[in-house]
Design a protein around this motif. Structure first.
Motif, short mmCIF file in Angstrom:
data_model
loop_
_atom_site.label_atom_id
_atom_site.label_comp_id
_atom_site.label_asym_id
_atom_site.label_seq_id
_atom_site.Cartn_x
_atom_site.Cartn_y
_atom_site.Cartn_z
N CYS A 27 0.83 -1.22 0.00
CA CYS A 27 0.00 0.00 0.00
C CYS A 27 0.86 1.26 0.00
CB CYS A 27 -0.92 -0.01 1.21
SG CYS A 27 -2.20 -1.29 1.15
N LEU A 31 1.09 0.42 -4.52
CA LEU A 31 -0.26 0.85 -4.87
C LEU A 31 -0.30 2.28 -5.41
CD1 LEU A 31 -3.24 0.12 -4.99
CD2 LEU A 31 -3.46 0.89 -2.61
N PRO A 32 0.40 3.26 -4.78
CA PRO A 32 0.38 4.61 -5.38
C PRO A 32 0.91 4.66 -6.80
CG PRO A 32 1.19 4.70 -3.13
CD PRO A 32 1.12 3.26 -3.49
N ARG A 33 1.94 3.87 -7.11
CA ARG A 33 2.49 3.83 -8.47
C ARG A 33 1.47 3.24 -9.45
NH1 ARG A 33 8.13 4.49 -8.48
NH2 ARG A 33 9.04 4.55 -6.39
N ILE A 35 -1.79 3.37 -9.11
CA ILE A 35 -2.86 4.37 -9.29
C ILE A 35 -2.41 5.46 -10.26
CG2 ILE A 35 -4.17 6.17 -8.11
CD1 ILE A 35 -4.25 4.34 -5.68
N VAL A 36 -1.17 5.93 -10.11
CA VAL A 36 -0.66 6.97 -11.00
C VAL A 36 -0.56 6.44 -12.43
CG1 VAL A 36 1.36 8.41 -11.52
CG2 VAL A 36 0.55 8.21 -9.17
N GLY A 332 5.02 13.22 4.25
CA GLY A 332 4.56 13.73 2.95
C GLY A 332 4.37 15.21 2.85
#
Length: 378
Positions: A27, A31-33, A35-36, A332
């Motif tokens: 996650c 997961l962020p990669r 989604i992008v 972040g």
């Protein structure tokens, strides 16, 4: 697990812990990669969620074919969104240009007022003990550095995103086309997609997904909907108050302050109170009192509507919320500060729903056995 072999028990414990760690790492890093990479389809899914209620209305009331209704509604939604964006962006661009032109003069006035306040404060500070003056100087430097870091964390990603947008404009155009097409097919072929997922997914995974989706929809969706409604109300009050006071570029300034009010533990007072103090030092008592009244009205209305809009959707006490905000900011920056509370809400609701039950039981058993192993019988 009471009558289980020790080797089997510890293998299960190890598998539960490793599975949880792998899910967390997935996650955070993978997961962020994903989604992008598939962002056009994510945007298409959001458009489909917005348009789907209208399509259902057309199906039930007007008896229109779903695919024809999808094309019509998606076109209407996109046309309305583009029209609203055009109005908002054109107004903001006009205000930004005017504000940028007047910025040097405004900055000179603010600098003079701050210098005047600083001179007055130095007179009082010089009468204080040396230890207090040294402590105050250290605290002031720390606050200044943190404020500069916050501002940089806001503007650096925006500048980078602007440069990437200009550089990847062809890819952006293709992404927009893919988002529109995916939105259409997500709505038109919704039943086919649901049937495909049901036929190729185990009931356990489906139940877990329903749990996660329900948590995201209720906790995070409700939280953001409530916060955006509150921000819209605060923005309207700020616009009315500053327009009455004759402030230039009301829409731009009110929008920036409302965005700041979106951040927890900041609020409109982070701008309005320093602004009022500067106007008070300049001798503009009408403006100072007006800004204080605007802040008071915005906070009063906010406190009245916040319990009704937010309710118990946050579900976090102040101390855990403060820890989440600090960790989010350290990890972040400004973006982490915004998403820290929703992420904490997701984790808390999943924990309450029993998503981490095996992991928690495994850790408790492991700690209990380690504590028992450390004891020495006489």
């Amino acid at each position: 697990m009471k009558f289980m072999k020790p080797s089997t028990k510890y293998w299960k414990i190890a598998i539960n812990i490793v599975t949880m760690l792998a899910a967390v790492l997935f996650c955070i890093f993978i997961l962020p990669r994903i989604i992008v990479y598939f962002m056009p389809f994510v945007v298409g899914g959001i458009i489909a969620l917005i348009a789907n209620p209208f399509v259902r209305f057309l199906e039930k009331k007007i008896k229109i074919v779903r695919k024809a209704g999808s094309a019509f509604v998606i076109c209407m939604v996109i046309a309305v969104v583009i029209f609203l964006l055009y109005i908002v962006i054109s107004l903001l661009v006009e205000q930004i240009i005017g504000f940028s032109i007047s910025l040097p003069q405004t900055w000179e006035s603010v600098s003079a007022a701050i210098a005047n306040l600083s001179d007055r404060f130095d007179i009082y500070l010089s009468k204080m003990p040396l230890a207090f003056r040294e402590w105050f100087a250290t605290a002031f430097d720390s606050v200044s550095i943190n404020a500069a870091n916050i501002v940089q964390s806001f503007w650096a990603p925006m500048a980078e995103a602007t440069g990437n947008f200009a550089k990847n404009l062809p890819l952006v155009i293709i992404g927009i086309i893919m988002a529109i097409l995916s939105a259409y097919f997500f709505i038109a072929d919704k039943e086919y997609l649901l049937k495909l997922l049901r036929n190729n997914t185990s009931p356990r995974i489906v139940s877990r997904w329903n749990l996660v989706y329900g948590t995201l929809k209720d906790a995070v969706g409700g939280y953001f909907r409530a916060q955006f409604k509150i921000m819209a109300v605060v923005f309207s009050i700020l616009c009315a108050g500053m327009a009455f006071l004759g402030v230039d570029y009301v829409v731009l300034i009110a929008l920036l302050i409302a965005l700041l009010d979106f951040l927890p533990f900041f609020g409109t007072g982070a701008v309005l109170w320093p602004w009022a103090i500067i106007k008070l030092a300049e001798g503009d008592y009408r403006m100072a009192i007006g800004l204080a009244v605007t802040w008071s009205v915005s906070q009063l209305v906010r406190q009245l509507i916040q319990p009704k809009l937010v309710g118990d959707s946050i579900g976090l006490e102040p101390i855990p919320t403060l820890f989440l905000l600090y960790i989010g900011f350290r990890v972040g920056g400004a973006v982490g500060l915004i998403i820290a509370v929703p992420v904490g809400m997701i984790i808390l609701n999943l924990y309450r729903a029993g998503m981490f039950s095996n992991f928690v039981k495994s850790v408790k058993i492991l700690l209990h056995d380690m504590s028992s192993f450390r004891k020495i019988d006489e």
